[in-house]
Structure formats: structure tokens, C-alpha cells
Design a protein around this motif. Structure first.
Motif, PDB file in Angstrom:
ATOM      1  N   LYS A  78       0.826  -1.202   0.000  1.00  0.00           N
ATOM      2  CA  LYS A  78       0.000   0.000   0.000  1.00  0.00           C
ATOM      3  C   LYS A  78       0.865   1.259   0.000  1.00  0.00           C
ATOM      4  O   LYS A  78       0.525   2.252  -0.649  1.00  0.00           O
ATOM      5  CB  LYS A  78      -0.929   0.002   1.211  1.00  0.00           C
ATOM      6  CG  LYS A  78      -2.085  -0.972   1.118  1.00  0.00           C
ATOM      7  CD  LYS A  78      -3.010  -0.825   2.320  1.00  0.00           C
ATOM      8  CE  LYS A  78      -4.223  -1.718   2.196  1.00  0.00           C
ATOM      9  NZ  LYS A  78      -5.141  -1.562   3.357  1.00  0.00           N
ATOM     10  N   GLY A  81       0.685   3.875  -2.887  1.00  0.00           N
ATOM     11  CA  GLY A  81       0.226   5.227  -2.609  1.00  0.00           C
ATOM     12  C   GLY A  81       1.120   6.311  -3.180  1.00  0.00           C
ATOM     13  O   GLY A  81       0.704   7.467  -3.277  1.00  0.00           O
ATOM     14  N   ASN A 132      -1.939   8.204  -4.472  1.00  0.00           N
ATOM     15  CA  ASN A 132      -3.244   7.901  -3.880  1.00  0.00           C
ATOM     16  C   ASN A 132      -3.221   8.352  -2.423  1.00  0.00           C
ATOM     17  O   ASN A 132      -2.644   7.698  -1.551  1.00  0.00           O
ATOM     18  CB  ASN A 132      -3.566   6.413  -3.978  1.00  0.00           C
ATOM     19  CG  ASN A 132      -5.026   6.122  -3.686  1.00  0.00           C
ATOM     20  OD1 ASN A 132      -5.525   6.406  -2.604  1.00  0.00           O
ATOM     21  ND2 ASN A 132      -5.716   5.536  -4.661  1.00  0.00           N
ATOM     22  N   GLU A 147      -5.175   6.001   0.232  1.00  0.00           N
ATOM     23  CA  GLU A 147      -4.523   4.722   0.478  1.00  0.00           C
ATOM     24  C   GLU A 147      -3.302   4.894   1.366  1.00  0.00           C
ATOM     25  O   GLU A 147      -3.053   4.077   2.258  1.00  0.00           O
ATOM     26  CB  GLU A 147      -4.135   4.080  -0.849  1.00  0.00           C
ATOM     27  CG  GLU A 147      -3.541   2.693  -0.700  1.00  0.00           C
ATOM     28  CD  GLU A 147      -3.220   2.050  -2.039  1.00  0.00           C
ATOM     29  OE1 GLU A 147      -3.164   0.812  -2.102  1.00  0.00           O
ATOM     30  OE2 GLU A 147      -3.025   2.795  -3.025  1.00  0.00           O
ATOM     31  N   SER A 153      -4.382   5.560   5.024  1.00  0.00           N
ATOM     32  CA  SER A 153      -5.126   4.484   5.692  1.00  0.00           C
ATOM     33  C   SER A 153      -4.241   3.345   6.168  1.00  0.00           C
ATOM     34  O   SER A 153      -4.684   2.527   6.978  1.00  0.00           O
ATOM     35  CB  SER A 153      -6.192   3.934   4.752  1.00  0.00           C
ATOM     36  OG  SER A 153      -5.591   3.312   3.619  1.00  0.00           O
TER      37      SER A 153
END
Length: 421
Positions: free
Chosen positions: A88, A92, A110, A113, A116
Motif C-alpha cells: 500500500k 500510494g 493515492n 490509500e 489508511s
């Protein structure tokens, strides 16, 4: 069910990236001379790109924050094991820049993403430590004075974009990088400044990497925990808002029941409360009565001018944000319907002229009615008292609570500028 071909391609490309990163990390390959003995021309091409793998992890020796370096090394090693949080973090970050010659100077990655993700680090001697993702928007810029001579079509177009106001500038690039939350903007900036001159692939493209300015400060970075608390200034403004809201409720209640019951006391305090009544102020705002000395449609023209100014500022803020097609927006300046809204200088000048005319007109009327210079002073004082509290409250709100009103890749930058200026 037949699998989605685009999803398969994405997973394959991501696994290739992870494999390239892990191999390069294991072998200790040089940053500038990436040479991997792998199968397949496609994998060799992917891993030879300049941003694999060094730009994503602040692990260089100039980073003095040891915790940041350790967590960045953990990020690289976790990629070898295809750990979800590490995937991730890589996903990201921005990868391939696209649309550079179309004026796209933002590669946003992102945002959601990155924010999170959460990494848990096992520790046998103490409770497990964890960190979250931090989204940073690094800015790479070649100052106009240090641009290469315009001997090729590339630098001719870059020079043209700087000299033309309506064109998006091509001498800078904002690049999103997701790093561990233990890293600061200064850590990432030091790492990028150290790494950039060593990317020999960029030199072969004619990019003067030694002259590229790199900027990453804390206002360009954000985590999911940034807006979790309130400062003293924000708390004070919230208390003022609650106090005003209470006065509005009390004033509206007094205004509602003053003519129906006898328990409402009369006096100065009651009159002050009635100034906050919703019903009384709404009645004044919707009153269409015009005295004999009124100027007819002139106040209406002032209202239309003010509405266009507010609408124009809102459209301008949207234009200044990151876009995948900035040339489409700049071409809109040539359209008559849009240019009316975007001609902010003309709209503001019109508003000032009408406002000054109305103010002078009413001042002349009052001067003819009031002969004393001392009473004219009270006219100025009345206007100052009427406008200043509202202006002070708007400034206090923008300086403190405005940053709480939104989030996003560039929100901290724009909100910080609004609060300062």
C-alpha cells in the motif's frame, strides 16, 4: 467469472516492481548504475528507471532521523515478503509521470490509500511499535535562470511555458511520496537532495539534476492524525461561535414571545438581545422598501457584482488545483461566457466603483442634514463598529478553524497560506 484484464496487468506490474526492489536491496546495487541479472527484457527495463527504488524510501546516510531510516529499511524489506502495508505504501506513491508536455505538473499518487495504512512492528522486548503512512508532496523545480539553453524542442517548450502567463509552467513537478509517519518533511527533503544528483539516467536526458531545487516541508506532508486536536486559538474561536449562537437563540426566543407574554422584561438588555434575533434581521434583509432618495437599481447592480466576484473566486480556486488536463482550463479563458467570470480585476473594479459611489451619495445626504463636523465623525465611527466585528471574526476563523474544513493532497499548503495571508 472471467478476471478483469486490467486488474491482472496491475497485479503483475506491482509484483514485478516488488521483485525489482527486493533484488536491488539484497544485492546492494548502486543508485545510479542499476544493473540486475534478471530474466526478461521487460523486467530489466522497469528496474532501470531512475526512481526505482531509491526515491521511495529515505534510507540515505544524510537522513539523521534514525527511526525514519529504520522504518524505511523495514518498508523495503517488507516489500520482499509482499507485506500488505508495504504494498500500500508503494502503491500510494506516484510512479510514472504522465502528461508533462501537456502541462500536467502534479503526480498525486493515492492520498487515501497512503493515509489508511498502518504497520505493526513486532518487538520481543517491549510492546509492538507501529507507524502509519505519511503522504508528502515533494516539489522539484528548475529555476528559470538555470534552465539549459533552448537548443532542443524540449527546453524551447519549457521556456515558452514559463514566459506565457496562460500556459501551465513546465519547470516544476509535484511528486507524491508515501513514507513512514516517523519521517519528517525535512528527512525526505534531505534524502531527495542527496539522491537526485546520483540518478545518472536523468542526466542522459539532459536534465540538470544538480540545479534542481527540492522542497518538502511539514506543510506538504499529512497523516490521518494531523487534525485530531484543537489549538488554544481554535478553542477560543469555537467558544466565541458558541456564545454568538446562544445569543441568537435567546434573541430569537425573546423576539418570538415578547408580544405574547408579559414575562419578557423590557430594557436595554432586551434590546441588545433583539439585535441577534433571526426574525428581526431576516425581516430587514428581505425588506424591499425604498425611500424617496434611493438610487433604484444601483444597489442591485452592486449585489450582482458581488455575486460574480464570489463565484469567480470559487472558479479560480478550482482552476488553480491539480488537474489532468490543465490546457483545457487555460483555453477556457478565450470563451466569452467563462472570461466574464474569470476577469477578476474588472469585477472587483466595478464593485469598488459602485460601492464608492453609494457611500459618497449617502455621505453627501447625511452631510446636508448634519451640519456639525462632530456628527460626521460619528458616521465614520458607526460604519467602523458595524463592519469591524464581522471582519475580525472572518479573519479569526480563517486563521484557526479553516484548516479543519477539509483535507487532501494540497489542502495543508493552501489552508496554511490562507491562514498566514
Amino acid at each position: 467469472m472471467r478476471p478483469d484484464l486490467s486488474s491482472l496487468f496491475f497485479l503483475a506490474a506491482l509484483l514485478v516492481t516488488v521483485k525489482a526492489l527486493s533484488y536491488n536491496h539484497d544485492k546492494g546495487a548502486g543508485i545510479g548504475n542499476i544493473s540486475l541479472d534478471v530474466h526478461g527484457d521487460y523486467l530489466q527495463t522497469m528496474t532501470s528507471l531512475p526512481f526505482f527504488p531509491s526515491i521511495f524510501a529515505p534510507t540515505s546516510e544524510v537522513v539523521t532521523n534514525q527511526l525514519c531510516r529504520n522504518d524505511s529499511l523495514l518498508f523495503l524489506s517488507s516489500l520482499r515478503n509482499s507485506t500488505l502495508w508495504a504494498l500500500k505504501m508503494l502503491d500510494g506513491s506516484a510512479k510514472f509521470p504522465t502528461g508533462l508536455f501537456a502541462g500536467v505538473n502534479h503526480n498525486m499518487g493515492n492520498y487515501g490509500e497512503c493515509l489508511s495504512l498502518k504497520a505493526s512492528i513486532p518487538n520481543n522486548e517491549s510492546p509492538d511499535r507501529s507507524f502509519i503512512g505519511k503522504y508528502c508532496l515533494a516539489k522539484f523545480e528548475i529555476p528559470p535562470s538555470k534552465l539549459p539553453p533552448p537548443t532542443s524542442d524540449i527546453w524551447i517548450q519549457v521556456k515558452h511555458s514559463i514566459d506565457t502567463v496562460s500556459e501551465p509552467s513546465m519547470n516544476f513537478l509535484r511528486w507524491a511520496i508515501c513514507v513512514p509517519s516517523t519521517c519528517s518533511g525535512e528527512d525526505l527533503q534531505s534524502h531527495l537532495k542527496y539522491i537526485l544528483p546520483k540518478l545518472h539516467q536523468l542526466k542522459t536526458l539532459g536534465i540538470p539534476v544538480e540545479d534542481v531545487d527540492v522542497a518538502v516541508d511539514d506543510s506538504m506532508c499529512s497523516t490521518i492524525e494531523d487534525n485530531s486536536g484543537f489549538t488554544y486559538g481554535q478553542t477560543a474561536v469555537i467558544c466565541i461561535m458558541i456564545a454568538v449562537l446562544i445569543l441568537i437563540c435567546l434573541g430569537s426566543a425573546v423576539d418570538t414571545f415578547s408580544g405574547k407574554v408579559d414575562v419578557v422584561p423590557k430594557g436595554y438588555f432586551t434590546e441588545v438581545l433583539l439585535c441577534f434575533s433571526i426574525w428581526r434581521n431576516l425581516s430587514k434583509l428581505t425588506d424591499c422598501y425604498q425611500p424617496a432618495a434611493a438610487l433604484g437599481p444601483v444597489p442591485g447592480v452592486k449585489f450582482l457584482s458581488m455575486t460574480l466576484i464570489i463565484f469567480g473566486h470559487r472558479v479560480l480556486l478550482s482552476i488553480l488545483q491539480a488537474s489532468d488536463n490543465p490546457r483545457f482550463l487555460t483555453e477556457k479563458y478565450d470563451d466569452l461566457d467563462v472570461s466574464v467570470v474569470l476577469s477578476g480585476n474588472l469585477l472587483v473594479d466595478t464593485f469598488f466603483i459602485i460601492t464608492g459611489y453609494l457611500l459618497s451619495y449617502h455621505f453627501i445626504l447625511e452631510s446636508g442634514r448634519i451640519k456639525s463636523a462632530w456628527n460626521i465623525f460619528w458616521i465614520y465611527l458607526h460604519r467602523y463598529i458595524r463592519l469591524t466585528p464581522v471582519y475580525m471574526f472572518v479573519l479569526a476563523f480563517i486563521s484557526t478553524l479553516y484548516i479543519k474544513m477539509g483535507s487532501g493532497p494540497e489542502w495543508n499548503i493552501s489552508a496554511s497560506l490562507e491562514s498566514i495571508y
